[in-house]
Write a protein that holds these residues in place. Sequence first.
Motif, PDB file in Angstrom:
ATOM      1  N   TRP A  26       0.738  -1.236   0.048  1.00  0.00           N
ATOM      2  CA  TRP A  26      -0.127  -0.134  -0.065  1.00  0.00           C
ATOM      3  C   TRP A  26       0.895   1.261   0.029  1.00  0.00           C
ATOM      4  O   TRP A  26       1.356   1.621   1.032  1.00  0.00           O
ATOM      5  CB  TRP A  26      -0.853   0.176   1.222  1.00  0.00           C
ATOM      6  N   THR A  27       1.115   1.982  -1.247  1.00  0.00           N
ATOM      7  CA  THR A  27       1.847   2.996  -1.440  1.00  0.00           C
ATOM      8  C   THR A  27       1.010   4.122  -0.838  1.00  0.00           C
ATOM      9  O   THR A  27      -0.124   4.243  -0.695  1.00  0.00           O
ATOM     10  CB  THR A  27       2.454   3.298  -2.788  1.00  0.00           C
ATOM     11  N   PRO A  28       1.793   5.199  -0.626  1.00  0.00           N
ATOM     12  CA  PRO A  28       1.069   6.489  -0.011  1.00  0.00           C
ATOM     13  C   PRO A  28       0.023   6.696  -1.183  1.00  0.00           C
ATOM     14  O   PRO A  28      -1.150   7.237  -0.893  1.00  0.00           O
ATOM     15  CB  PRO A  28       2.062   7.509  -0.011  1.00  0.00           C
ATOM     16  N   GLN A  29       0.413   6.755  -2.378  1.00  0.00           N
ATOM     17  CA  GLN A  29      -0.497   7.244  -3.437  1.00  0.00           C
ATOM     18  C   GLN A  29      -1.770   6.362  -3.429  1.00  0.00           C
ATOM     19  O   GLN A  29      -2.969   6.766  -3.664  1.00  0.00           O
ATOM     20  CB  GLN A  29       0.332   7.147  -4.883  1.00  0.00           C
ATOM     21  N   LEU A  30      -1.543   4.797  -3.395  1.00  0.00           N
ATOM     22  CA  LEU A  30      -2.575   3.969  -3.259  1.00  0.00           C
ATOM     23  C   LEU A  30      -3.554   4.234  -2.149  1.00  0.00           C
ATOM     24  O   LEU A  30      -4.758   4.094  -2.198  1.00  0.00           O
ATOM     25  CB  LEU A  30      -1.941   2.329  -3.371  1.00  0.00           C
ATOM     26  N   ARG A  32      -3.915   7.175  -0.651  1.00  0.00           N
ATOM     27  CA  ARG A  32      -4.805   8.259  -0.735  1.00  0.00           C
ATOM     28  C   ARG A  32      -5.951   7.878  -1.605  1.00  0.00           C
ATOM     29  O   ARG A  32      -7.128   8.522  -1.497  1.00  0.00           O
ATOM     30  CB  ARG A  32      -3.881   9.288  -1.570  1.00  0.00           C
ATOM     31  N   HIS A  33      -5.728   7.056  -2.814  1.00  0.00           N
ATOM     32  CA  HIS A  33      -6.925   6.613  -3.514  1.00  0.00           C
ATOM     33  C   HIS A  33      -7.875   5.942  -2.715  1.00  0.00           C
ATOM     34  O   HIS A  33      -8.972   6.274  -3.110  1.00  0.00           O
ATOM     35  CB  HIS A  33      -6.296   5.862  -4.916  1.00  0.00           C
ATOM     36  N   PHE A  34      -7.479   5.011  -2.150  1.00  0.00           N
ATOM     37  CA  PHE A  34      -8.415   4.195  -1.395  1.00  0.00           C
ATOM     38  C   PHE A  34      -9.047   5.278  -0.269  1.00  0.00           C
ATOM     39  O   PHE A  34     -10.451   4.996  -0.128  1.00  0.00           O
ATOM     40  CB  PHE A  34      -7.560   3.270  -0.361  1.00  0.00           C
ATOM     41  N   VAL A  35      -8.536   6.349   0.445  1.00  0.00           N
ATOM     42  CA  VAL A  35      -9.050   7.147   1.375  1.00  0.00           C
ATOM     43  C   VAL A  35     -10.176   8.023   0.662  1.00  0.00           C
ATOM     44  O   VAL A  35     -11.182   8.120   1.059  1.00  0.00           O
ATOM     45  CB  VAL A  35      -8.296   8.027   2.043  1.00  0.00           C
ATOM     46  N   GLN A  36      -9.627   8.420  -0.846  1.00  0.00           N
ATOM     47  CA  GLN A  36     -10.697   9.188  -1.523  1.00  0.00           C
ATOM     48  C   GLN A  36     -11.860   8.241  -1.732  1.00  0.00           C
ATOM     49  O   GLN A  36     -13.216   8.801  -1.600  1.00  0.00           O
ATOM     50  CB  GLN A  36     -10.073   9.627  -2.857  1.00  0.00           C
ATOM     51  N   ALA A  37     -11.940   7.218  -2.073  1.00  0.00           N
ATOM     52  CA  ALA A  37     -12.990   6.201  -2.324  1.00  0.00           C
ATOM     53  C   ALA A  37     -13.866   6.195  -1.158  1.00  0.00           C
ATOM     54  O   ALA A  37     -15.054   6.313  -1.263  1.00  0.00           O
ATOM     55  CB  ALA A  37     -12.518   4.736  -2.631  1.00  0.00           C
ATOM     56  N   VAL A  38     -13.323   5.862   0.215  1.00  0.00           N
ATOM     57  CA  VAL A  38     -13.950   5.616   1.429  1.00  0.00           C
ATOM     58  C   VAL A  38     -14.758   7.077   1.617  1.00  0.00           C
ATOM     59  O   VAL A  38     -15.891   6.933   2.197  1.00  0.00           O
ATOM     60  CB  VAL A  38     -12.846   5.467   2.464  1.00  0.00           C
ATOM     61  N   ASP A  39     -13.999   8.247   1.752  1.00  0.00           N
ATOM     62  CA  ASP A  39     -14.708   9.309   1.904  1.00  0.00           C
ATOM     63  C   ASP A  39     -15.920   9.646   0.960  1.00  0.00           C
ATOM     64  O   ASP A  39     -16.989  10.245   1.375  1.00  0.00           O
ATOM     65  CB  ASP A  39     -13.592  10.809   1.665  1.00  0.00           C
ATOM     66  N   HIS A  40     -15.787   9.372  -0.539  1.00  0.00           N
ATOM     67  CA  HIS A  40     -16.820   9.329  -1.549  1.00  0.00           C
ATOM     68  C   HIS A  40     -18.122   8.336  -0.985  1.00  0.00           C
ATOM     69  O   HIS A  40     -19.105   9.032  -1.214  1.00  0.00           O
ATOM     70  CB  HIS A  40     -16.100   9.247  -2.861  1.00  0.00           C
TER      71      HIS A  40
END
Length: 106
Positions: A26-30, A32-40
């Motif tokens: 889980w890279t920082p970029q990956l 962040r993508h996960f967190v954006q999906a969760v927030d959305h």
Amino acid sequence: MTRKDGAGAGAGARRYNKSEAPRLRWTPQLHRHFVQAVDHLGGRYKATPKRILQMMSTVNGLSISHIKSHLQMYRRCKGSTLRLRRSRLEDNFNAGILSDLSPSTR
């Protein structure tokens, strides 16, 4: 009496079954993508692994087991990390105020 998994009735612990999915870093970029999906999807307690996976469909090699594991860790750690950060900020803030006060105003 023995159980289906081969352990005795009093054995207590289950056998470890290694996941079929290859390990994912889980890279920082990956993340962040996960967190954006969760927030959305409404936050860490409303988002479901299936919906997160659908939103992250552009990531090659990502499986629902990767999402489930990461979401479990995210749910467990998120609150304690925020509390820790908040208390550290408060400590630093209070220390800064006290150090800024001259001895005559204490």
